[in-house]
Design an enzyme around this catalytic site. Structure first.
Site, PDB file in Angstrom:
ATOM      1  N   SER A   1       0.806  -1.212   0.000  1.00 34.20           N
ATOM      2  CA  SER A   1       0.000   0.000   0.000  1.00 34.20           C
ATOM      3  C   SER A   1       0.841   1.264   0.000  1.00 34.20           C
ATOM      4  O   SER A   1       1.809   1.394   0.749  1.00 34.20           O
ATOM      5  CB  SER A   1      -0.950  -0.037   1.209  1.00 34.20           C
ATOM      6  OG  SER A   1      -0.967   1.191   1.877  1.00 34.20           O
ATOM      7  N   LYS A   2       0.438   2.166  -0.864  1.00 31.14           N
ATOM      8  CA  LYS A   2       1.141   3.431  -1.022  1.00 31.14           C
ATOM      9  C   LYS A   2       1.127   4.197   0.298  1.00 31.14           C
ATOM     10  O   LYS A   2       2.081   4.868   0.649  1.00 31.14           O
ATOM     11  CB  LYS A   2       0.397   4.201  -2.116  1.00 31.14           C
ATOM     12  CG  LYS A   2       0.932   5.562  -2.420  1.00 31.14           C
ATOM     13  CD  LYS A   2       0.220   6.121  -3.638  1.00 31.14           C
ATOM     14  CE  LYS A   2       0.358   7.619  -3.692  1.00 31.14           C
ATOM     15  NZ  LYS A   2      -0.319   8.217  -4.836  1.00 31.14           N
ATOM     16  N   ARG A   3       0.041   4.054   1.035  1.00 30.31           N
ATOM     17  CA  ARG A   3      -0.129   4.798   2.267  1.00 30.31           C
ATOM     18  C   ARG A   3       0.638   4.149   3.420  1.00 30.31           C
ATOM     19  O   ARG A   3       1.311   4.810   4.190  1.00 30.31           O
ATOM     20  CB  ARG A   3      -1.627   4.880   2.592  1.00 30.31           C
ATOM     21  CG  ARG A   3      -2.049   6.043   3.443  1.00 30.31           C
ATOM     22  CD  ARG A   3      -3.573   6.175   3.441  1.00 30.31           C
ATOM     23  NE  ARG A   3      -4.251   4.885   3.388  1.00 30.31           N
ATOM     24  CZ  ARG A   3      -4.459   4.096   4.455  1.00 30.31           C
ATOM     25  NH1 ARG A   3      -4.054   4.464   5.647  1.00 30.31           N
ATOM     26  NH2 ARG A   3      -5.106   2.943   4.319  1.00 30.31           N
TER      27      ARG A   3
END
Ligand code: GLU
Length: 551
Positions: A295-297
């Protein structure tokens, strides 16, 4: 009133026909078996490691077949565009050893005969094909308001039907050209939808080069072709671009697999030959016992910038990605330890079908191996380039002591099993700092890791005695013989065997004496070869450290 008038009104500025473009972009003349692939990112400015992974698969497949690998920028969602993103994409891919034969070369520049390679500059092309579909009764203007769409969805949900705009639920699918024309003239807003001829009762068979044989119901959704802003949807642009650009193999993320019914239908309707498809698994990571998408986050390692900051050499990341692309890579690497990775034939049918598991620990292992194979000069160059940006103090020390740094990076390099000290440049400081007097001084002898069962006092008296007999200018063998002689004199066994026989007769063994010397010079128990270290540090500094240790 005819479809012609409707098409002319909607696309007043379009005076070409699909034929024009089909002739403008002729079939590529490539050698037998050559594949044309592309990397087609949206210019959002975020370089995801999954993007590098996908691009690498595409690049390898094209390049190893003597084909073409091109860069197309998919900027039809203009809200997401970030300045400088195109250059950044190109730089990133170049850094990871990929070059594009064709496509965008900068913000406003490109090479190749099949452009424009930026979708926002292809508006006329998409519209030409959309106009033609309207003429053929295969597309129509849809005037649905958000309220109408919502009402349609509610009704379908209530009746437990597939939601969407299709068949009898598509309100504007069957209105007459007159009605449509009148609405347009009144200024009502609209989008262009496909008038899908598909029947979900019919199944389409398909062979994905990674996933294998699949079959799915024909698409019957009247999907959007041209949005309200005049730009195409991904589906429509994909079909037109990949057909006109001569892509032979569409290699893309598996999130697109479910849209495949739409895509093959569009290719058929537009009269294009279908390309081959290969849907690559999403890059996943293990969290506890379960796999999830990187996940990018949540996961810093999803960003390409992470590898740069941590100091993973690009070559290591590529090497690692090849490991996840094909599980046979590891074996190939063992058999071909110094071969160029370009010699490994990437095979789509050997890719994992389910999920590409990304594992930083494994990356670190691979990277240690990659770095261990590099020449000291290369390690020096790459390390200083990294340190210049991320560790200024080390940069200064290493560049001021270039010769010494190269000697350090050269320790145990030759031979079949070179040392595997670091997987990333951020690990180097901890491993080599004691070589540099200013950094060594910061540590204290109370922290020194002494041999088992040896007190600091014992160690001090060993060093006191050793400092008197120590000779710098001697060869390794003599050096060790002299160390051993001292050890025996101080009551330590000459070797393990002697010690094991009558442990009570000795204070320890010669390795403990060497351990004390190591501790005095490095404060560490685990280091490369002691004799080499002493030579790199230099006589003056060795003596100074002995003196400081016994003080
Ligand atoms: N622009 C699409 C994306 O970012 C490309 C998918 C494809 O390769 O066709 O996912």
């Amino acid at each position: 009133m005819s479809l012609q008038q409707l098409a002319d009104l909607i696309f007043q500025d379009i005076d070409k026909t699909p034929e024009y473009y089909i002739q403008k972009y002729p079939k590529r003349s490539l050698k037998e078996g050559a594949k044309v692939t592309r990397y087609a990112p949206s210019p959002t400015g975020f370089q995801h490691i999954g993007g590098v992974f996908a691009a690498l698969v595409s690049e390898r497949i094209a390049t190893q077949s003597g084909g073409i690998f091109f860069l197309r920028i998919e900027d039809t969602d203009q809200k997401r565009e970030v300045e400088g993103a195109i250059e950044d994409t190109i730089r990133t891919m170049n850094d990871f050893g990929m070059t594009f034969n064709e496509g965008m070369t900068g913000q406003n520049a490109s090479i190749g005969e099949y452009g424009p390679y930026r979708q926002s500059e292809r508006e006329m092309i998409y519209k030409t094909f959309a106009k033609d579909l309207i003429l053929k009764g295969l597309a129509y203007p849809c005037f649905c308001t958000p309220e109408e769409l919502e009402e349609m969805r509610e009704k379908q949900t209530a009746e437990k039907l597939t939601p969407g705009c299709y068949g009898e639920y598509a309100i504007y699918r069957n209105i007459s050209p007159e009605e449509a024309l009148a609405k347009i003239q009144k200024g009502e807003s609209y989008i262009i939808r496909l008038k899908s001829p598909g029947n979900p009762e019919t199944r389409v068979q398909f062979n994905d080069l990674i996933k294998g044989e699949t079959s799915f119901p024909e698409n019957n959704q009247d999907i959007v072709l041209i949005k309200g802003d005049g730009l195409p949807t991904y589906h429509f642009a994909h079909a037109i671009d990949d057909a006109l650009m001569g892509t032979t193999h569409v290699i893309r993320g598996e999130e697109w697999l479910s849209s495949l019914p739409i895509h093959v239908q569009l290719f058929d309707i537009l009269g294009f030959e279908r390309p081959e498809y290969a849907h690559i698994p999403t890059v996943m990571k293990l969290e506890g016992a379960s796999k999830r998408k990187l996940s990018k986050r949540k996961d810093p390692e999803s960003a390409v910038s992470y590898y740069k900051e941590e100091g993973y050499p690009k070559a290591s990341v590529v090497e690692y990605l090849l490991n996840i692309i094909n599980s046979t890579y590891e074996e190939w690497r063992t058999e071909n330890p110094s071969a160029d990775y370009h010699d490994f034939p990437v095979a789509l049918d050997k890719m994992s079908k389910s999920g590409a598991l990304f594992d930083i620990i494994k990356l670190n292992d691979v990277s240690k191996h990659v770095i261990s194979k590099m020449k000291a000069e290369e390690v020096y160059d790459l390390y200083t380039a990294w340190a210049k940006e991320y560790d200024k103090e080390m940069y200064a020390l290493v560049t001021e002591n270039e010769e010494m740094a190269k000697q350090i990076f050269n320790i145990d390099k030759d031979g079949p099993k070179p040392r595997k000290d670091y997987g990333k440049w951020s690990e180097v400081r901890e491993k080599i700092c004691y070589f540099f007097a200013p950094l060594f001084k910061v540590e204290t002898k109370e922290q020194a890791e002494l041999p088992k069962n040896m007190s600091l006092e014992d160690a001090k008296s060993i060093i006191e005695a050793y400092a008197k007999v120590y000779r710098y200018d001697t060869d390794q063998e003599t050096w060790f013989e002299e160390l051993k002689a001292l050890a025996i004199e101080l009551g330590y066994a000459a070797d393990r065997k002697a010690f094991k026989k009558t442990p009570e007769a000795f204070k320890g063994m010669v390795s403990d004496v060497a351990g004390a010397v190591r501790a005095a010079l490095t404060y560490r128990a685990n280091t490369p070869d002691l004799f080499t270290i002493m030579h790199i540090i230099g006589e003056e500094e060795v003596r100074a450290r002995f003196a400081a240790f016994v003080e």
